[in-house]
Design a protein around this motif. Sequence first.
Motif: not given
Length: 80
Positions: A26, A42-43, A56, A73, A76
């Motif tokens: 993330r 997002g990821d 996103t 980074r 979560p």
Amino acid sequence: MTREPPDHAGRAPAPLPWMAWRPGERVVVRYRAPDGVHDALGDLLEVAPDAVVVQTRRGAVRVAAATMITGKRVPPPPGR
């Protein structure tokens, strides 16, 4: 292994920090667009020297390296 050429001042090129990121992490990336500054949170889907792709909530966002201002980074989201 080939060496990167030095920049115009004779210094070695700066490392590309996002190249240490891995898909699935993330991240948040701040970037410039014609209509202002935006964040892609997002990821991480893809990492390349010239761009990253972040999944996103609104969909996949490709951020070109030339437009990146900063990034890192992040943990979560709560509850995940």
